[in-house]
Design an enzyme around this catalytic site. Sequence first.
Site, PDB file in Angstrom:
ATOM      1  N   LYS A 160      35.283  70.225  18.302  1.00  0.00           N
ATOM      2  CA  LYS A 160      35.928  71.417  17.760  1.00  0.00           C
ATOM      3  C   LYS A 160      36.577  70.954  16.456  1.00  0.00           C
ATOM      4  O   LYS A 160      37.735  70.544  16.431  1.00  0.00           O
ATOM      5  CB  LYS A 160      36.943  71.972  18.761  1.00  0.00           C
ATOM      6  CG  LYS A 160      37.207  73.466  18.577  1.00  0.00           C
ATOM      7  CD  LYS A 160      38.057  74.008  19.713  1.00  0.00           C
ATOM      8  CE  LYS A 160      38.466  75.437  19.441  1.00  0.00           C
ATOM      9  NZ  LYS A 160      37.418  76.419  19.751  1.00  0.00           N
TER      10      LYS A 160
HETATM   11  C1  LIG Z   1      36.607  77.201  20.593  1.00  0.00           C
HETATM   12  C2  LIG Z   1      35.211  77.649  20.440  1.00  0.00           C
HETATM   13  C3  LIG Z   1      34.552  78.417  21.418  1.00  0.00           C
HETATM   14  C4  LIG Z   1      35.236  78.875  22.667  1.00  0.00           C
HETATM   15  O1  LIG Z   1      35.582  77.804  23.480  1.00  0.00           O
HETATM   16  P1  LIG Z   1      36.706  77.968  24.585  1.00  0.00           P
HETATM   17  O2  LIG Z   1      36.811  76.630  25.196  1.00  0.00           O
HETATM   18  O3  LIG Z   1      36.194  78.986  25.547  1.00  0.00           O
HETATM   19  O4  LIG Z   1      37.925  78.423  23.905  1.00  0.00           O
HETATM   20  C5  LIG Z   1      33.245  78.753  21.193  1.00  0.00           C
HETATM   21  N1  LIG Z   1      32.592  78.381  20.078  1.00  0.00           N
HETATM   22  C6  LIG Z   1      33.199  77.655  19.125  1.00  0.00           C
HETATM   23  C7  LIG Z   1      32.453  77.270  17.916  1.00  0.00           C
HETATM   24  C8  LIG Z   1      34.506  77.269  19.283  1.00  0.00           C
HETATM   25  O5  LIG Z   1      35.090  76.535  18.329  1.00  0.00           O
END
Ligand SMILES: *Cc1c(COP(=O)(O)O)cnc(C)c1O
Length: 307
Positions: A160
């Site tokens: 992320k």
């Molecule tokens: C944060 C994110 C999500 C969602 O992830 P969660 O863990 O459900 O919050 C989906 N796609 C991307 C690109 C993200 O950065």
Amino acid sequence: MEEAKYIWKDGNFIDWKNATTHLLTHSLHYGNAAFEGTRAYKTNNGFAIFRLQDHTKRLLNSAKILHLNCPYDFDEINQAHIDLIKKNLDCFKSNVYIRPLIYLGYGVMGLYHKKSPVNMMIAAWNWGAYLGEDGIQNGIRVKTSSFIRNSAKSLMGKAKASANYLNSQMAKYEAMECGFDEALLLDDSGFVAEGSGECIFIVRNGKLITPPHDNSLESITQDTVIKIAKDLNIEIYQRRITRDEIYIADEAFFTGTAAEITPIKELDFIKIGNGSRGEITKKLQDSFFEIVLGNNKKYNNYLTYID
Ligand SMILES: *Cc1c(COP(=O)(O)O)cnc(C)c1O
């Protein structure tokens, strides 16, 4: 945004207004930073952070992928989240969004970042439904983006990473300016990847389908929804889907910590199902909110209560 009182920075609490950084902060220039989006829900027993340990684990994994040597370990980061919510409790009236960020600080310019200091901050503030309360109830309008999802050949989607979000940000901007609520990004083979910050599910003939993680983040909300589906005896498949399969789906929805479970009522001007929140989507939403609000004993271990 709704300000809170304190922000956690490198082990200390500082005033929200003093939470500034040097203009030559490395991450500001080149975008290498790892972050999380986590939520603390207001339950009948006070605030509870949802799947905190899973978010922290992913944060540290993101840092590892990005060569960010995080100065704080798993337990310290979890505790910092808890302390931050406690410190700001007076400011929090409703559900809280938590944003930890591990970033490269001041001291080194140039791309080779090995000697750059690594800093960390965590902020938390009141934030309601990311795609709107109306979106949660009635669904949102989505456009297939002209941008493709970051390819695994060039960027790393298991992190992320702030830099990954340039792709998301451009797609979101385009969709909004075109009058839609959110973008749907395809991967470089033309299969559906995800939304700008959400994973996608469709419902066909009573079965749930969500794409694998080839080009998307390993989403914690997606994982939660898969578990809920199993509890509800809904068949679930993780396989590739195409945009036209969404057009003819009975239901579709996005999942993410920010978006929670948001129905998609329209893609590219084509109405999905009956053009409103579907029955299965509603069932999954109900179960999801039961869990995050602490009303489902089976998932008590997902909640870190702040006392
Ligand atoms: C944060 C994110 C999500 C969602 O992830 P969660 O863990 O459900 O919050 C989906 N796609 C991307 C690109 C993200 O950065």
